[in-house]
Design a protein around this motif. Structure first.
Motif, PDB file in Angstrom:
ATOM      1  N   GLU A  36      23.472  30.240  30.102  1.00 47.05           N
ATOM      2  CA  GLU A  36      24.621  28.931  30.659  1.00 47.05           C
ATOM      3  C   GLU A  36      26.014  29.075  29.862  1.00 47.05           C
ATOM      4  N   TRP A  37      25.441  29.750  28.609  1.00 49.84           N
ATOM      5  CA  TRP A  37      27.338  30.258  27.867  1.00 49.84           C
ATOM      6  C   TRP A  37      27.815  30.887  27.954  1.00 49.84           C
ATOM      7  N   LEU A  38      27.351  32.325  28.897  1.00 49.99           N
ATOM      8  CA  LEU A  38      28.391  32.399  30.319  1.00 49.99           C
ATOM      9  C   LEU A  38      29.104  31.663  31.151  1.00 49.99           C
ATOM     10  N   GLU A  39      28.341  30.912  31.789  1.00 47.32           N
ATOM     11  CA  GLU A  39      28.830  29.975  32.768  1.00 47.32           C
ATOM     12  C   GLU A  39      29.775  28.861  32.098  1.00 47.32           C
ATOM     13  N   ARG A  40      29.954  28.501  30.931  1.00 43.52           N
ATOM     14  CA  ARG A  40      30.368  27.937  30.150  1.00 43.52           C
ATOM     15  C   ARG A  40      31.897  28.492  30.571  1.00 43.52           C
ATOM     16  N   ASN A  41      31.821  30.176  29.488  1.00 42.75           N
ATOM     17  CA  ASN A  41      33.147  30.053  28.561  1.00 42.75           C
ATOM     18  C   ASN A  41      32.900  31.863  29.204  1.00 42.75           C
ATOM     19  N   GLU A  42      32.723  32.091  29.972  1.00 44.54           N
ATOM     20  CA  GLU A  42      33.716  33.197  31.137  1.00 44.54           C
ATOM     21  C   GLU A  42      34.890  32.514  31.580  1.00 44.54           C
ATOM     22  N   GLU A  43      35.524  33.920  32.124  1.00 43.19           N
ATOM     23  CA  GLU A  43      36.851  33.691  32.810  1.00 43.19           C
ATOM     24  C   GLU A  43      36.593  32.869  33.512  1.00 43.19           C
ATOM     25  N   PRO A  44      37.341  31.987  34.529  1.00 43.10           N
ATOM     26  CA  PRO A  44      36.405  31.256  35.587  1.00 43.10           C
ATOM     27  C   PRO A  44      36.913  32.491  37.089  1.00 43.10           C
ATOM     28  N   GLY A  45      36.123  32.389  37.875  1.00 47.42           N
ATOM     29  CA  GLY A  45      36.502  33.720  38.932  1.00 47.42           C
ATOM     30  C   GLY A  45      37.485  33.664  40.321  1.00 47.42           C
ATOM     31  N   TRP A  46      37.945  34.046  41.067  1.00 48.82           N
ATOM     32  CA  TRP A  46      38.162  33.427  41.729  1.00 48.82           C
ATOM     33  C   TRP A  46      37.101  32.986  43.201  1.00 48.82           C
ATOM     34  N   PRO A  47      37.646  31.993  43.884  1.00 47.63           N
ATOM     35  CA  PRO A  47      36.293  31.495  45.078  1.00 47.63           C
ATOM     36  C   PRO A  47      36.599  32.248  45.769  1.00 47.63           C
ATOM     37  N   GLU A  48      35.032  32.235  46.943  1.00 46.16           N
ATOM     38  CA  GLU A  48      34.933  32.886  47.249  1.00 46.16           C
ATOM     39  C   GLU A  48      35.751  33.448  48.089  1.00 46.16           C
ATOM     40  N   SER A  49      36.208  32.150  48.690  1.00 42.26           N
ATOM     41  CA  SER A  49      37.251  31.715  50.503  1.00 42.26           C
ATOM     42  C   SER A  49      38.441  32.822  49.575  1.00 42.26           C
ATOM     43  N   LEU A  50      39.108  32.984  48.337  1.00 35.81           N
ATOM     44  CA  LEU A  50      39.538  33.914  48.467  1.00 35.81           C
ATOM     45  C   LEU A  50      39.790  35.464  48.321  1.00 35.81           C
ATOM     46  N   ARG A  51      38.239  35.418  48.015  1.00 36.65           N
ATOM     47  CA  ARG A  51      38.016  36.957  47.564  1.00 36.65           C
ATOM     48  C   ARG A  51      37.676  37.699  48.889  1.00 36.65           C
ATOM     49  N   GLU A  52      36.941  36.639  49.955  1.00 37.23           N
ATOM     50  CA  GLU A  52      37.338  37.136  51.031  1.00 37.23           C
ATOM     51  C   GLU A  52      37.760  37.388  51.894  1.00 37.23           C
ATOM     52  N   HIS A  53      39.227  36.294  51.856  1.00 39.03           N
ATOM     53  CA  HIS A  53      40.606  36.608  51.982  1.00 39.03           C
ATOM     54  C   HIS A  53      40.940  37.960  51.624  1.00 39.03           C
ATOM     55  N   PHE A  54      41.063  38.435  50.538  1.00 43.09           N
ATOM     56  CA  PHE A  54      40.999  39.743  50.252  1.00 43.09           C
ATOM     57  C   PHE A  54      40.666  40.880  50.303  1.00 43.09           C
ATOM     58  N   ARG A  55      38.869  40.932  50.822  1.00 43.72           N
ATOM     59  CA  ARG A  55      37.806  41.221  51.483  1.00 43.72           C
ATOM     60  C   ARG A  55      38.668  42.398  52.749  1.00 43.72           C
ATOM     61  N   ASN A  56      39.454  40.915  53.611  1.00 43.09           N
ATOM     62  CA  ASN A  56      39.491  41.335  55.170  1.00 43.09           C
ATOM     63  C   ASN A  56      40.704  42.674  54.842  1.00 43.09           C
ATOM     64  N   PRO A  57      40.957  43.618  55.164  1.00 45.18           N
ATOM     65  CA  PRO A  57      42.213  44.301  55.654  1.00 45.18           C
ATOM     66  C   PRO A  57      42.515  44.040  56.691  1.00 45.18           C
ATOM     67  N   ALA A  58      42.395  42.634  57.325  1.00 44.70           N
ATOM     68  CA  ALA A  58      44.149  41.856  58.230  1.00 44.70           C
ATOM     69  C   ALA A  58      44.059  40.777  58.223  1.00 44.70           C
ATOM     70  N   PRO A  59      44.133  39.383  57.221  1.00 46.56           N
ATOM     71  CA  PRO A  59      43.542  38.569  56.442  1.00 46.56           C
ATOM     72  C   PRO A  59      44.649  38.042  57.962  1.00 46.56           C
ATOM     73  N   GLU A  60      45.229  38.599  58.106  1.00 46.90           N
ATOM     74  CA  GLU A  60      45.750  37.132  59.519  1.00 46.90           C
ATOM     75  C   GLU A  60      45.189  37.451  60.997  1.00 46.90           C
TER      76      GLU A  60
END
Length: 83
Positions: A36-60
């Protein structure tokens, strides 16, 4: 992974009382508290949609275009994007 944590007597007493009230083990309470402490205090991550976008080698080639506003709103309101 195991490691040692040292608590003062007052904290140990409070933890013991929490164990009796909750029925959870000391370790489970400590693990939950750390998560719970980590969830409140960690640097926020990138949303899944953005991570998926950069996982795709041809996002277009993806049917849905990346909506920058959709992931930008997931950033903490007190933080501005770093770009």
């Amino acid at each position: 992974m195991n490691f040692s944590v040292h608590f003062d007597e007052a904290t140990i007493d409070r933890l013991g009382a929490a164990v009796e009230r909750s029925g959870l083990t000391r370790n489970r309470i400590i693990v939950q508290a750390v998560r719970e402490w980590l969830e409140r205090n960690e640097e926020p991550g990138w949303p899944e949609s953005l991570r998926e976008h950069f996982r795709n080698p041809a996002p277009e080639l993806v049917e849905e275009a990346l909506d920058v506003q959709a992931w930008a709103s997931a950033l903490a309101p007190e933080r501005e994007p770093r770009w």
